[in-house]
Design a protein around this motif. Structure first.
Motif, PDB file in Angstrom:
ATOM      1  N   ALA A  82       0.869  -1.171   0.000  1.00 52.57           N
ATOM      2  CA  ALA A  82       0.000   0.000   0.000  1.00 52.57           C
ATOM      3  C   ALA A  82       0.910   1.225   0.000  1.00 52.57           C
ATOM      4  O   ALA A  82       1.653   1.444   0.953  1.00 52.57           O
ATOM      5  CB  ALA A  82      -0.911   0.001   1.224  1.00 52.57           C
ATOM      6  N   GLU A  87      -3.899   4.830  -3.915  1.00 50.74           N
ATOM      7  CA  GLU A  87      -4.959   4.096  -3.225  1.00 50.74           C
ATOM      8  C   GLU A  87      -5.827   3.271  -4.169  1.00 50.74           C
ATOM      9  O   GLU A  87      -6.277   2.174  -3.815  1.00 50.74           O
ATOM     10  CB  GLU A  87      -5.832   5.070  -2.423  1.00 50.74           C
ATOM     11  N   THR A  90      -3.973   0.130  -4.878  1.00 49.71           N
ATOM     12  CA  THR A  90      -4.007  -0.719  -3.682  1.00 49.71           C
ATOM     13  C   THR A  90      -5.352  -1.416  -3.566  1.00 49.71           C
ATOM     14  O   THR A  90      -5.420  -2.603  -3.236  1.00 49.71           O
ATOM     15  CB  THR A  90      -3.742   0.120  -2.417  1.00 49.71           C
ATOM     16  N   LYS A  94      -5.992  -5.360  -3.398  1.00 50.37           N
ATOM     17  CA  LYS A  94      -6.726  -5.878  -2.239  1.00 50.37           C
ATOM     18  C   LYS A  94      -7.906  -6.733  -2.697  1.00 50.37           C
ATOM     19  O   LYS A  94      -8.121  -7.844  -2.180  1.00 50.37           O
ATOM     20  CB  LYS A  94      -7.221  -4.711  -1.389  1.00 50.37           C
TER      21      LYS A  94
END
Length: 432
Positions: A82, A87, A90, A94
């Motif tokens: 991360a 973001e 990420t 995820k």
């Protein structure tokens, strides 16, 4: 009150798990040249010398998101990075990691299911580039519950200039993709196991095309390496394949982002700027700094393998790979602390004579298993240790789980009040 000896594995064994996600084992690829190449991809843990390395400790604010199990009936270890400012990328990693883990648990880890076939899931990561306004990461998945090698890989890209997550296909300009695909098909046709008609079907469907073109990265000389998982473009028996398109051919097809990504891969600027609003200092989020701090504080650092495979599954893991798993981690720990470790905790506690013969490290197992990875409850973890701890015991806790970290103060306070004394594993062994 009689003083007992109790091992601080909440520190020692927690530290061992730090090395699990410091980097990743990645498939080895054939070296590129000025002519396009097609070759088999292996499951070796050696990164191609044609790819620039990235030092994760230089990425400010980097955090490694990790999860793992110590249950040999459902063994898994996952990690992805991360990075502040990326973001959206990420979130994509995820989502993919969690979906793979959920599928693995549902198909290979249901309660009462026999896992004697050797099911195991490992998701590890490798930084391809982290420079300028470009970030590239490859996630490599080894699913031993799947057919064949169970090896697959996917690359994720972030465009800091646009503030957008890019798929691998985003490296190629939209109006050049037809020509790019035609070149790939031409280079794949004639390969053993590749059927021309099936190849046309794979690339003609937009969804299928995007799915198979999900692992692309630049070589050190500016070419583009396209990797295909087993069964993507050929019969499964043919294994995984790669196509390397040379610099002089791929240049005209790259998108604006692809050109910047290649430039930062071949000639990295040395710093990464993705426009994050807040970039925390990397003081305790990078593994090298944290391991160094632990060593300076007097804790004993041990080896926990490079990316947490079950070392005893020799149908998939060779002696050479066992040695690599431990020696690479030893080198990383020595680089951080100045000392080579003498202990190792085998992932899942799995060890046999073959593993013992592959290393001079002394294995460390445990007496008390909190199963903190399963319950994620601080009070339960603390009560388990407090209620089960005995003289000369080794307790297993994982510092990758915040609930386990939260349990530590209560464990220390209660057991210290009962007369326990916390020592390193080597100190304990010397006094037995």
């Amino acid at each position: 009150m009689r003083t007992h000896t109790f091992v601080p594995t909440l520190m020692v064994l927690g530290a061992l798990s730090l090395t699990v996600t410091s980097s990743s084992a990645s498939p080895a690829y054939s070296a590129s040249s000025d002519t396009a190449t097609v070759s088999a991809r292996t499951g070796s843990s050696t990164t191609s010398s044609q790819v620039h390395g990235v030092d994760p400790s230089k990425i400010k604010g980097l955090e490694i998101v990790s999860d793992s199990s110590e249950d040999r009936s459902c063994p898994f270890a996952t990690s992805y990075p991360a990075v502040p400012g990326a973001e959206a990328m990420t979130a994509a990693m995820k989502k993919d990691a969690e979906q793979r883990l959920a599928t693995f648990r549902a198909t290979a880890c249901e309660e009462g299911q026999d896992n004697g076939a050797g099911a195991e899931l490992n998701i590890s990561h490798q930084f391809l580039v982290a420079s300028g306004d470009v970030l590239g990461v490859r996630l490599t998945t080894q699913d031993l519950s799947a057919a064949g090698s169970g090896l697959s890989a996917r690359t994720y890209w972030y465009d800091g200039k646009a503030g957008a997550y890019r798929t691998a296909l985003g490296l190629v300009a939209a109006d050049s993709r037809a020509a790019f695909v035609a070149a790939l098909k031409a280079r794949l046709k004639g390969r053993e196991g590749v059927d021309a008609a099936s190849l046309d079907d794979v690339f003609s469907d937009p969804a299928s095309r995007t799915a198979v073109l999900d692992d692309m990265a630049f070589t050190a000389d500016g070419g583009l390496r396209v990797a295909f998982d087993r069964g993507d473009v050929a019969v499964p028996a043919a294994g995984a394949l790669t196509v390397t398109v040379p610099k002089k051919t791929i240049t005209r097809w790259l998108s604006a982002f692809g050109k910047r990504a290649r430039h930062q891969t071949v000639r990295p600027s040395g710093s990464l700027g993705l426009g994050a609003h807040h970039t925390p200092a990397p003081a305790v989020t990078t593994h090298r700094r944290l391991v160094r701090a632990e060593a300076r504080a007097g804790h004993e650092i041990g080896n926990h393998s490079w990316n947490h495979p079950d070392l005893t599954r020799l149908t998939r893991l060779t002696r050479r790979q066992i040695i690599s798993q431990l020696s690479r981690t030893n080198a990383a720990i020595k680089a951080a602390t100045g000392k080579t470790p003498t202990l190792f905790r085998p992932p899942y506690g799995a060890i046999n004579q073959t593993v013992r013969n592959a290393t001079t490290l002394s294995p460390v197992l445990w007496n008390v298993d909190t199963e903190d990875w399963k319950y994620r409850n601080a009070d339960k973890a603390a009560r388990t240790v407090i209620n089960k701890a005995g003289r000369n015991d080794v307790v297993l806790l994982h510092d990758i789980h915040p609930t386990s970290v939260k349990a530590v103060p209560e464990i220390l306070r209660t057991l210290t009040a009962r007369g326990y004394h916390f020592v390193t594993v080597s100190h304990l062994r010397a006094t037995l």
